[in-house]
Design an enzyme around this catalytic site. Structure first.
Site, PDB file in Angstrom:
ATOM      1  N   GLU A 112      12.306  -5.314  10.144  1.00 11.07           N
ATOM      2  CA  GLU A 112      12.043  -5.716   8.743  1.00 11.07           C
ATOM      3  C   GLU A 112      11.253  -7.020   8.687  1.00 11.07           C
ATOM      4  O   GLU A 112      11.534  -7.945   9.458  1.00 11.07           O
ATOM      5  CB  GLU A 112      13.386  -5.892   8.026  1.00 11.07           C
ATOM      6  CG  GLU A 112      13.341  -5.522   6.581  1.00 11.07           C
ATOM      7  CD  GLU A 112      13.095  -4.030   6.384  1.00 11.07           C
ATOM      8  OE1 GLU A 112      11.948  -3.666   6.070  1.00 11.07           O
ATOM      9  OE2 GLU A 112      14.035  -3.238   6.553  1.00 11.07           O
TER      10      GLU A 112
ATOM     11  N   ASP B 127       6.042  -6.105   9.867  1.00 12.89           N
ATOM     12  CA  ASP B 127       4.725  -5.428   9.811  1.00 12.89           C
ATOM     13  C   ASP B 127       3.573  -6.412   9.601  1.00 12.89           C
ATOM     14  O   ASP B 127       2.555  -6.330  10.289  1.00 12.89           O
ATOM     15  CB  ASP B 127       4.702  -4.261   8.806  1.00 12.89           C
ATOM     16  CG  ASP B 127       5.044  -4.638   7.365  1.00 12.89           C
ATOM     17  OD1 ASP B 127       5.405  -5.812   7.110  1.00 12.89           O
ATOM     18  OD2 ASP B 127       4.953  -3.747   6.499  1.00 12.89           O
TER      19      ASP B 127
ATOM     20  N   LEU C 167      13.005   1.419  -1.653  1.00 11.71           N
ATOM     21  CA  LEU C 167      12.801   2.697  -0.953  1.00 11.71           C
ATOM     22  C   LEU C 167      11.337   3.127  -1.053  1.00 11.71           C
ATOM     23  O   LEU C 167      10.986   4.232  -0.680  1.00 11.71           O
ATOM     24  CB  LEU C 167      13.728   3.775  -1.528  1.00 11.71           C
ATOM     25  CG  LEU C 167      15.224   3.425  -1.418  1.00 11.71           C
ATOM     26  CD1 LEU C 167      16.083   4.510  -2.079  1.00 11.71           C
ATOM     27  CD2 LEU C 167      15.649   3.257   0.046  1.00 11.71           C
ATOM     28  N   SER C 168      10.530   2.243  -1.563  1.00 12.96           N
ATOM     29  CA  SER C 168       9.084   2.403  -1.557  1.00 12.96           C
ATOM     30  C   SER C 168       8.541   3.494  -2.480  1.00 12.96           C
ATOM     31  O   SER C 168       7.736   4.331  -2.075  1.00 12.96           O
ATOM     32  CB  SER C 168       8.612   2.651  -0.120  1.00 12.96           C
ATOM     33  OG  SER C 168       7.275   2.301  -0.017  1.00 12.96           O
TER      34      SER C 168
ATOM     35  N   SER D 152       6.513   2.781  -4.707  1.00 15.93           N
ATOM     36  CA  SER D 152       5.098   2.434  -4.926  1.00 15.93           C
ATOM     37  C   SER D 152       4.212   3.123  -3.884  1.00 15.93           C
ATOM     38  O   SER D 152       3.187   3.711  -4.240  1.00 15.93           O
ATOM     39  CB  SER D 152       4.901   0.915  -4.912  1.00 15.93           C
ATOM     40  OG  SER D 152       5.319   0.345  -3.699  1.00 15.93           O
TER      41      SER D 152
ATOM     42  N   ASP E 211       5.107   0.708   4.606  1.00 15.95           N
ATOM     43  CA  ASP E 211       5.508   1.703   3.611  1.00 15.95           C
ATOM     44  C   ASP E 211       4.499   2.845   3.510  1.00 15.95           C
ATOM     45  O   ASP E 211       4.876   4.025   3.475  1.00 15.95           O
ATOM     46  CB  ASP E 211       5.659   1.048   2.234  1.00 15.95           C
ATOM     47  CG  ASP E 211       6.769   0.017   2.208  1.00 15.95           C
ATOM     48  OD1 ASP E 211       7.504  -0.093   3.210  1.00 15.95           O
ATOM     49  OD2 ASP E 211       6.901  -0.685   1.191  1.00 15.95           O
TER      50      ASP E 211
ATOM     51  N   TYR F  30       8.365 -12.903  -1.402  1.00 13.43           N
ATOM     52  CA  TYR F  30       7.735 -12.108  -0.337  1.00 13.43           C
ATOM     53  C   TYR F  30       6.495 -12.833   0.170  1.00 13.43           C
ATOM     54  O   TYR F  30       6.295 -13.009   1.375  1.00 13.43           O
ATOM     55  CB  TYR F  30       7.378 -10.722  -0.879  1.00 13.43           C
ATOM     56  CG  TYR F  30       6.915  -9.742   0.167  1.00 13.43           C
ATOM     57  CD1 TYR F  30       7.809  -8.833   0.738  1.00 13.43           C
ATOM     58  CD2 TYR F  30       5.590  -9.712   0.599  1.00 13.43           C
ATOM     59  CE1 TYR F  30       7.392  -7.934   1.703  1.00 13.43           C
ATOM     60  CE2 TYR F  30       5.164  -8.821   1.559  1.00 13.43           C
ATOM     61  CZ  TYR F  30       6.067  -7.926   2.104  1.00 13.43           C
ATOM     62  OH  TYR F  30       5.650  -7.043   3.066  1.00 13.43           O
TER      63      TYR F  30
END
Ligand code: ADP
Ligand code: MG
Length: 375
Positions: free
Chosen positions: A31, A34, A121-122, A124, A168, A220
């Site tokens: 997590e 990326d 949970l993505s 988008s 994602d 973020y």
């Protein structure tokens, strides 16, 4: 699917040319790695966003969402005058495709989704990748599959303005049924990792805390900036190249902890892959729990609801548990003996009630296929 076709017809008095779908995901481990050129290990959920679409001859795009009940129309998207609201994600994909040099056909679209929104949970990426796959096929664009995640990511980064990493969109496009996707975000190479938890008597329980997302975008971006600053201090292109022994050279205590998370989390992904390869899936539990502790203490992206769900799941017999997704709300995944899912669910519900939190939603996550045309 039938309902979506009906909605499409009611909206446009026209049949769709086809239906495309792209899934949401959970991340097993890895997590906030990326955007540090690190490792991730997501798998696709059965929850997905479906897009019914028909090609048109004009350079206009119209999209109806059954989630919002709204229909939005826009012409060739530009960064100077952006489509507001949820349809921005659709305009973003058209913008990114055109910016990459593709001749995108105009289209009528209707979408529906069972990916919970804003739950980490993505939804988008599911929306972006469903639209991208539909436009690719409608326009016969022949976009190489491995280039699609980067286009969808660029749509979200540049047009929507969310500085997300590549995980994602990669998960939504590249995941396969029954597998997790082990991806090296430095060179975007990936490997399909068989993940048959049922055969091992295990299940991944997803606990949606339903905690409202707090400060997500700003925090973020701040985490991302901290990681970049730490790498720069170490004169490295990214934290992927840092080791724990480098940390003494990071004078700032906060930056040191942020960097430590990225470094230790990458190693936990590699250790997870090794254990799965050795046929010891239940042994990845402690790595998941260590990942959560690192995200809580070093990276500081958890909230009380996430910590409570992890603690209650572990106390009720989960092999391991961690937040999944960006944090600041959203979901926890727990690796549980399949026979204990009800018990663990009840324990988490009880802990939430005791803490004065609203009831969580739970489901079992089964590794599912990535984006595809489904009709
Ligand atoms: P997550 O990706 O974790 O679900 P995001 O904030 O990144 O959360 O994306 C959620 C946003 O995506 C929603 O606020 C909405 O704008 C858009 N979205 C996702 N799915 C749909 C949908 N089915 N209909 C309309 N908008 C959607
Ligand atoms: Mg998202």
């Amino acid at each position: 699917m039938e309902q979506l076709v009906r909605t499409f017809f009611n909206t446009y008095a026209h049949q769709p040319d086809g239906i495309w779908a792209a899934p949401g995901r959970v991340n097993l481990i890895g997590e906030h790695t990326d955007y540090n050129d690190g490792f991730v290990l997501p798998f696709a959920l059965p929850h997905r966003t479906m897009v019914a679409a028909a090609r048109t001859d004009e350079q206009r795009w119209t999209v109806h969402s059954t989630t919002t009940g709204e229909t939005v129309t826009f012409g060739p998207p530009s960064l100077d005058e952006r489509v507001p609201g949820w349809a921005a994600y659709v305009a973003a994909v058209v913008w990114a495709l055109r910016d990459a040099g593709y001749t995108v056909p105009g289209a009528l679209m209707a979408l529906s989704s069972d990916v919970p929104q804003g739950a980490g949970l993505s939804s988008s990426a599911a929306l972006e990748c469903a639209v991208l796959t539909a436009l690719n096929d409608l326009g016969e664009l022949d976009i190489p599959v491995h280039e699609r995640p980067s286009i969808a990511q660029r749509a979200e980064n540049v047009y929507v303005g969310m500085p997300c990493g590549i995980m994602d969109q990669s998960a939504s496009v590249l995941c396969r049924d029954g597998h997790a996707l082990f991806m090296d975000c430095a060179d975007l190479t990936s490997e399909q990792i068989p993940l048959d938890l049922t055969a091992a008597g295990l299940a991944i329980l997803v606990i949606d805390t339903r905690a409202p997302h707090r400060l997500v975008d700003g925090e973020y971006a701040a985490r991302r900036a901290a990681c970049e600053k730490a790498a720069k201090l170490l004169r490295l292109p990214s934290l992927r190249h840092a080791t724990l022994s480098d940390l003494v050279r990071v004078g700032d205590e906060l930056l040191r902890r942020r960097a430590r998370h990225a470094i230790t989390e990458n190693q936990r992904v590699l250790d997870t892959i090794a254990l799965l390869g050795d046929g010891k899936p239940e042994e990845i539990g402690p790595l998941m729990t260590a990942s959560h502790a690192s995200l809580r203490d070093d990276f500081e992206v958890t909230v009380p609801e996430l910590d409570t769900a992890v603690e209650a799941a572990l106390a009720a017999g989960a092999h391991g548990a961690r937040m999944t997704g960006g944090g600041f709300g959203g979901c926890v995944i727990a690796l549980v003996p399949a026979s204990a899912t009800d018990h663990v669910t009840a324990a988490v519900e009880h802990a939430f009630a005791a803490a004065g939190f609203g009831p969580p939603a739970t489901f079992i996550a089964v590794p599912s296929p990535g984006a595809a045309r489904i009709a």
